[in-house]
Design a protein around this motif. Structure first.
Motif, PDB file in Angstrom:
ATOM      1  N   ALA A 163      -1.200  -0.608   2.676  1.00 53.20           N
ATOM      2  CA  ALA A 163       0.179  -0.601   2.175  1.00 53.20           C
ATOM      3  C   ALA A 163       1.121  -0.712   3.367  1.00 53.20           C
ATOM      4  O   ALA A 163       0.809  -0.250   4.472  1.00 53.20           O
ATOM      5  N   PHE A 164       2.285  -1.313   3.131  1.00 57.22           N
ATOM      6  CA  PHE A 164       3.236  -1.582   4.208  1.00 57.22           C
ATOM      7  C   PHE A 164       4.629  -1.097   3.836  1.00 57.22           C
ATOM      8  O   PHE A 164       4.989  -1.054   2.663  1.00 57.22           O
ATOM      9  N   CYS A 165       5.403  -0.781   4.873  1.00 58.18           N
ATOM     10  CA  CYS A 165       6.823  -0.484   4.705  1.00 58.18           C
ATOM     11  C   CYS A 165       7.600  -1.737   5.098  1.00 58.18           C
ATOM     12  O   CYS A 165       7.433  -2.245   6.213  1.00 58.18           O
ATOM     13  N   LEU A 166       8.401  -2.229   4.192  1.00 59.40           N
ATOM     14  CA  LEU A 166       9.236  -3.392   4.478  1.00 59.40           C
ATOM     15  C   LEU A 166      10.652  -2.916   4.796  1.00 59.40           C
ATOM     16  O   LEU A 166      11.177  -2.043   4.114  1.00 59.40           O
ATOM     17  N   TYR A 167      11.259  -3.462   5.805  1.00 60.44           N
ATOM     18  CA  TYR A 167      12.638  -3.171   6.189  1.00 60.44           C
ATOM     19  C   TYR A 167      12.845  -1.720   6.601  1.00 60.44           C
ATOM     20  O   TYR A 167      13.952  -1.215   6.577  1.00 60.44           O
ATOM     21  N   SER A 168      11.785  -1.014   6.954  1.00 62.73           N
ATOM     22  CA  SER A 168      11.899   0.381   7.358  1.00 62.73           C
ATOM     23  C   SER A 168      10.638   0.777   8.119  1.00 62.73           C
ATOM     24  O   SER A 168       9.601   0.147   7.982  1.00 62.73           O
ATOM     25  N   SER A 169      10.746   1.834   8.879  1.00 65.63           N
ATOM     26  CA  SER A 169       9.553   2.309   9.579  1.00 65.63           C
ATOM     27  C   SER A 169       8.747   3.245   8.677  1.00 65.63           C
ATOM     28  O   SER A 169       9.282   3.871   7.764  1.00 65.63           O
ATOM     29  N   ARG A 170       7.494   3.304   8.947  1.00 71.07           N
ATOM     30  CA  ARG A 170       6.589   4.143   8.175  1.00 71.07           C
ATOM     31  C   ARG A 170       6.735   5.584   8.656  1.00 71.07           C
ATOM     32  O   ARG A 170       6.738   5.865   9.838  1.00 71.07           O
ATOM     33  N   MET A 171       6.841   6.510   7.709  1.00 70.08           N
ATOM     34  CA  MET A 171       6.995   7.914   8.041  1.00 70.08           C
ATOM     35  C   MET A 171       5.769   8.747   7.693  1.00 70.08           C
ATOM     36  O   MET A 171       5.560   9.816   8.230  1.00 70.08           O
ATOM     37  N   GLY A 172       4.966   8.274   6.759  1.00 69.64           N
ATOM     38  CA  GLY A 172       3.799   9.032   6.341  1.00 69.64           C
ATOM     39  C   GLY A 172       2.844   8.174   5.553  1.00 69.64           C
ATOM     40  O   GLY A 172       3.062   6.975   5.359  1.00 69.64           O
ATOM     41  N   HIS A 173       1.771   8.799   5.071  1.00 67.30           N
ATOM     42  CA  HIS A 173       0.748   8.049   4.349  1.00 67.30           C
ATOM     43  C   HIS A 173       0.123   8.928   3.273  1.00 67.30           C
ATOM     44  O   HIS A 173       0.141  10.150   3.355  1.00 67.30           O
ATOM     45  N   VAL A 183      -8.840   2.956  -5.844  1.00 69.29           N
ATOM     46  CA  VAL A 183      -7.910   3.662  -4.962  1.00 69.29           C
ATOM     47  C   VAL A 183      -6.889   2.663  -4.434  1.00 69.29           C
ATOM     48  O   VAL A 183      -7.182   1.465  -4.348  1.00 69.29           O
ATOM     49  N   ARG A 184      -5.698   3.155  -4.092  1.00 72.45           N
ATOM     50  CA  ARG A 184      -4.717   2.317  -3.403  1.00 72.45           C
ATOM     51  C   ARG A 184      -3.980   3.158  -2.378  1.00 72.45           C
ATOM     52  O   ARG A 184      -3.747   4.355  -2.574  1.00 72.45           O
ATOM     53  N   ALA A 185      -3.613   2.532  -1.282  1.00 73.64           N
ATOM     54  CA  ALA A 185      -2.870   3.193  -0.211  1.00 73.64           C
ATOM     55  C   ALA A 185      -1.406   3.308  -0.606  1.00 73.64           C
ATOM     56  O   ALA A 185      -0.876   2.458  -1.328  1.00 73.64           O
ATOM     57  N   VAL A 186      -0.758   4.357  -0.103  1.00 69.06           N
ATOM     58  CA  VAL A 186       0.673   4.550  -0.311  1.00 69.06           C
ATOM     59  C   VAL A 186       1.302   4.798   1.055  1.00 69.06           C
ATOM     60  O   VAL A 186       0.926   5.736   1.758  1.00 69.06           O
ATOM     61  N   ALA A 187       2.238   3.938   1.447  1.00 69.21           N
ATOM     62  CA  ALA A 187       2.987   4.110   2.690  1.00 69.21           C
ATOM     63  C   ALA A 187       4.321   4.783   2.351  1.00 69.21           C
ATOM     64  O   ALA A 187       5.047   4.325   1.478  1.00 69.21           O
ATOM     65  N   ILE A 188       4.614   5.881   3.017  1.00 71.65           N
ATOM     66  CA  ILE A 188       5.881   6.592   2.812  1.00 71.65           C
ATOM     67  C   ILE A 188       6.838   6.099   3.889  1.00 71.65           C
ATOM     68  O   ILE A 188       6.579   6.256   5.086  1.00 71.65           O
ATOM     69  N   CYS A 189       7.921   5.496   3.457  1.00 73.38           N
ATOM     70  CA  CYS A 189       8.816   4.771   4.362  1.00 73.38           C
ATOM     71  C   CYS A 189      10.076   5.571   4.687  1.00 73.38           C
ATOM     72  O   CYS A 189      10.503   6.429   3.912  1.00 73.38           O
ATOM     73  N   GLY A 190      10.673   5.263   5.840  1.00 70.86           N
ATOM     74  CA  GLY A 190      11.853   5.963   6.323  1.00 70.86           C
ATOM     75  C   GLY A 190      13.091   5.770   5.469  1.00 70.86           C
ATOM     76  O   GLY A 190      14.014   6.571   5.532  1.00 70.86           O
ATOM     77  N   ASN A 191      13.133   4.724   4.658  1.00 66.23           N
ATOM     78  CA  ASN A 191      14.304   4.477   3.816  1.00 66.23           C
ATOM     79  C   ASN A 191      14.202   5.179   2.455  1.00 66.23           C
ATOM     80  O   ASN A 191      14.977   4.906   1.563  1.00 66.23           O
ATOM     81  N   GLY A 192      13.211   6.070   2.316  1.00 69.58           N
ATOM     82  CA  GLY A 192      13.053   6.813   1.062  1.00 69.58           C
ATOM     83  C   GLY A 192      12.200   6.108   0.029  1.00 69.58           C
ATOM     84  O   GLY A 192      11.962   6.655  -1.045  1.00 69.58           O
ATOM     85  N   LEU A 193      11.777   4.898   0.337  1.00 66.93           N
ATOM     86  CA  LEU A 193      10.940   4.151  -0.601  1.00 66.93           C
ATOM     87  C   LEU A 193       9.469   4.325  -0.249  1.00 66.93           C
ATOM     88  O   LEU A 193       9.131   4.881   0.794  1.00 66.93           O
ATOM     89  N   LYS A 194       8.613   3.823  -1.115  1.00 71.69           N
ATOM     90  CA  LYS A 194       7.172   3.823  -0.868  1.00 71.69           C
ATOM     91  C   LYS A 194       6.646   2.409  -1.001  1.00 71.69           C
ATOM     92  O   LYS A 194       7.121   1.633  -1.819  1.00 71.69           O
ATOM     93  N   GLY A 195       5.680   2.087  -0.173  1.00 75.19           N
ATOM     94  CA  GLY A 195       4.977   0.817  -0.280  1.00 75.19           C
ATOM     95  C   GLY A 195       3.593   1.078  -0.853  1.00 75.19           C
ATOM     96  O   GLY A 195       2.930   2.043  -0.466  1.00 75.19           O
ATOM     97  N   TYR A 196       3.169   0.253  -1.793  1.00 76.39           N
ATOM     98  CA  TYR A 196       1.883   0.455  -2.462  1.00 76.39           C
ATOM     99  C   TYR A 196       0.934  -0.688  -2.141  1.00 76.39           C
ATOM    100  O   TYR A 196       1.304  -1.852  -2.179  1.00 76.39           O
TER     101      TYR A 196
END
Length: 99
Positions: free
Chosen positions: A82-92, A57-70
């Motif tokens: 998982a982390f959001c870089l250069y943006s705030s986290r919006m979901g998971h 399994v891997r975590a997925v961070a949904i970021c405010g800039n439209g990207l995802k962190g894995y």
């Protein structure tokens, strides 16, 4: 002569029926009891874990800039982050090795 023809036809029919019978696939167990959550520390992180089954399994961070962190792919029972870089986290969310 008729017995020979009937024997050949019966054999051909038996082969056709056997070849059309589907084979049951033996699938490996999938990851079970999986969840993801927002983390307070570290900020803008999400985590995921599966508590049973098999796979990864891997975590997925949904970021405010439209990207995802894995996060890293981890085994069952281990938490992935998982982390959001250069943006705030919006979901998971999370992904498993079985989709």
């Amino acid at each position: 002569m008729n017995k020979k023809i009937l024997s050949v036809v019966a054999s051909a029919a038996a082969v056709a029926v056997v070849s059309l019978t589907p084979v049951v696939a033996h699938a490996e167990p999938r990851p079970l009891d999986c969840s993801s959550q927002l983390e307070v520390t570290p900020p803008d992180a999400t985590s995921a874990i599966c508590k049973g089954g098999a796979g990864t399994v891997r975590a997925v961070a949904i970021c405010g800039n439209g990207l995802k962190g894995y996060g890293r792919w981890v085994n069952i029972g281990v938490r992935s982050y998982a982390f959001c870089l250069y943006s705030s986290r919006m979901g998971h969310s999370y992904e498993t090795s079985y989709g």
